[in-house]
Enzyme design. Structure first.
Site, PDB file in Angstrom:
ATOM      1  N   GLY A  43       1.086  -1.164  -0.032  1.00  0.00           N
ATOM      2  CA  GLY A  43      -0.127   0.246   0.083  1.00  0.00           C
ATOM      3  C   GLY A  43       0.797   1.332  -0.356  1.00  0.00           C
ATOM      4  N   GLU A  97       3.852   4.437   5.294  1.00  0.00           N
ATOM      5  CA  GLU A  97       2.883   4.184   5.721  1.00  0.00           C
ATOM      6  C   GLU A  97       2.084   4.158   4.891  1.00  0.00           C
ATOM      7  OE1 GLU A  97       1.582   1.730   5.847  1.00  0.00           O
ATOM      8  OE2 GLU A  97       0.635   0.471   7.982  1.00  0.00           O
ATOM      9  N   ASP A 101      -4.387   2.846  11.568  1.00  0.00           N
ATOM     10  CA  ASP A 101      -5.866   1.967  11.839  1.00  0.00           C
ATOM     11  C   ASP A 101      -5.715   1.981  13.084  1.00  0.00           C
ATOM     12  OD1 ASP A 101      -8.334   1.533  10.622  1.00  0.00           O
ATOM     13  OD2 ASP A 101      -7.869  -0.335  10.231  1.00  0.00           O
TER      14      ASP A 101
HETATM   15  P1  IMP Z   1      -3.636  -1.193  11.420  1.00  0.00           P
HETATM   16  O1  IMP Z   1      -2.715  -2.231  11.982  1.00  0.00           O
HETATM   17  O2  IMP Z   1      -4.640  -1.006  11.846  1.00  0.00           O
HETATM   18  O3  IMP Z   1      -3.387   0.105  12.341  1.00  0.00           O
HETATM   19  O4  IMP Z   1      -3.542  -1.368   9.972  1.00  0.00           O
HETATM   20  C1  IMP Z   1      -3.698  -1.023   9.240  1.00  0.00           C
HETATM   21  C2  IMP Z   1      -3.516  -1.484   7.988  1.00  0.00           C
HETATM   22  O5  IMP Z   1      -4.245  -1.649   7.772  1.00  0.00           O
HETATM   23  C3  IMP Z   1      -3.124   0.178   7.088  1.00  0.00           C
HETATM   24  O6  IMP Z   1      -1.756  -0.376   6.926  1.00  0.00           O
HETATM   25  C4  IMP Z   1      -3.718  -1.090   5.878  1.00  0.00           C
HETATM   26  O7  IMP Z   1      -3.006  -1.847   4.705  1.00  0.00           O
HETATM   27  C5  IMP Z   1      -5.186  -0.854   6.369  1.00  0.00           C
HETATM   28  N1  IMP Z   1      -5.942  -0.717   6.445  1.00  0.00           N
HETATM   29  C6  IMP Z   1      -6.319  -0.068   7.327  1.00  0.00           C
HETATM   30  N2  IMP Z   1      -7.629   0.993   6.924  1.00  0.00           N
HETATM   31  C7  IMP Z   1      -7.411   0.779   6.150  1.00  0.00           C
HETATM   32  C8  IMP Z   1      -8.816   1.750   5.187  1.00  0.00           C
HETATM   33  O8  IMP Z   1      -9.423   2.116   5.386  1.00  0.00           O
HETATM   34  N3  IMP Z   1      -8.947   1.111   3.727  1.00  0.00           N
HETATM   35  C9  IMP Z   1      -7.479  -0.144   2.708  1.00  0.00           C
HETATM   36  N4  IMP Z   1      -6.740  -0.601   3.838  1.00  0.00           N
HETATM   37  C10 IMP Z   1      -7.191   0.014   5.536  1.00  0.00           C
HETATM   38 MG    MG Z   2      -0.710  -2.009   5.062  1.00  0.00          MG
END
Ligand code: IMP
Ligand code: MG
Length: 176
Positions: A43, A97, A101
């Site tokens: 991404g 990144e 999220d």
């Molecule tokens: P975290 O560990 O929950 O912060 O995950 C982050 C990862 O989740 C990002 O690098 C994305 O690959 C994925 N992600 C989180 N939210 C979205 C979204 O709204 N669209 C697409 N991918 C997302």
């Molecule tokens: Mg990701």
């Protein structure tokens, strides 16, 4: 606009302008240093490609691929699918990144980079979804804050699709 997109949140023009701002800020902050930009596949690739044009430093780039076990939201650990190509011992790392999220991925990858001997680790993220945070962690440089919606484009996917959209938009509910 792509028919599966409900609304464009961040235009291509706005992303490019913000990359220029962030790149200049990073250039100042890292003056005299040779940081390694580490992008998380897949991404972050379009964002790193745009951002690094505006970082006027003698930098290197590397890539890691990580994923959450099972991909379920309840599981907090991440698996390293592809490790760094080169040593980061005593290096200043800028982790790139696509979106922060819950913050779980970031926390684990930062720990991992310090275990590998990094001197410093900072994070630049194209997007930030602060309402969803579970782990107390924030990016040092953020492109745009987005609401708690599922977004795609400029690298972000749904089931590997939509990464090639030149903007960030909200995916229509009927598409997932
Ligand atoms: P975290 O560990 O929950 O912060 O995950 C982050 C990862 O989740 C990002 O690098 C994305 O690959 C994925 N992600 C989180 N939210 C979205 C979204 O709204 N669209 C697409 N991918 C997302
Ligand atoms: Mg990701």
């Amino acid at each position: 606009m792509h028919p599966d997109i409900q609304e464009i949140l961040v235009s291509e023009k706005a992303i490019i302008a913000r990359c220029e701002e962030l790149g200049k800020k990073i250039t100042k902050d890292y003056e005299g240093k040779k940081p390694i930009l580490v992008a998380l596949l897949k991404g972050s690739v379009p964002f790193m490609a745009e951002l690094m044009k505006y970082i006027d430093l003698d930098l290197e780039i590397d890539f890691m691929d990580v994923s959450s076990y099972d991909g379920t939201e309840s599981v907090g650990d991440v698996r390293i699918n592809k490790d760094l190509s080169n040593s980061v011992q005593d290096d200043d790392i800028i982790l790139v990144e696509d979106i922060v999220d819950t913050g779980r991925t970031l926390k684990r990858v930062i720990e991992f980079l310090y275990q590998k001997g990094a001197k410093s680790v900072k994070v630049v993220s194209l997007l930030d979804k602060p309402d969803r945070r579970v782990v107390k962690i924030d990016a040092d440089y953020v492109g745009f804050k987005v609401p708690n919606e599922f977004v795609v484009g400029f690298g972000l996917d749904y089931n590997q699709r939509y990464r090639n959209l030149p903007y960030v938009g909200i995916l229509k509910r009927e598409c997932y």
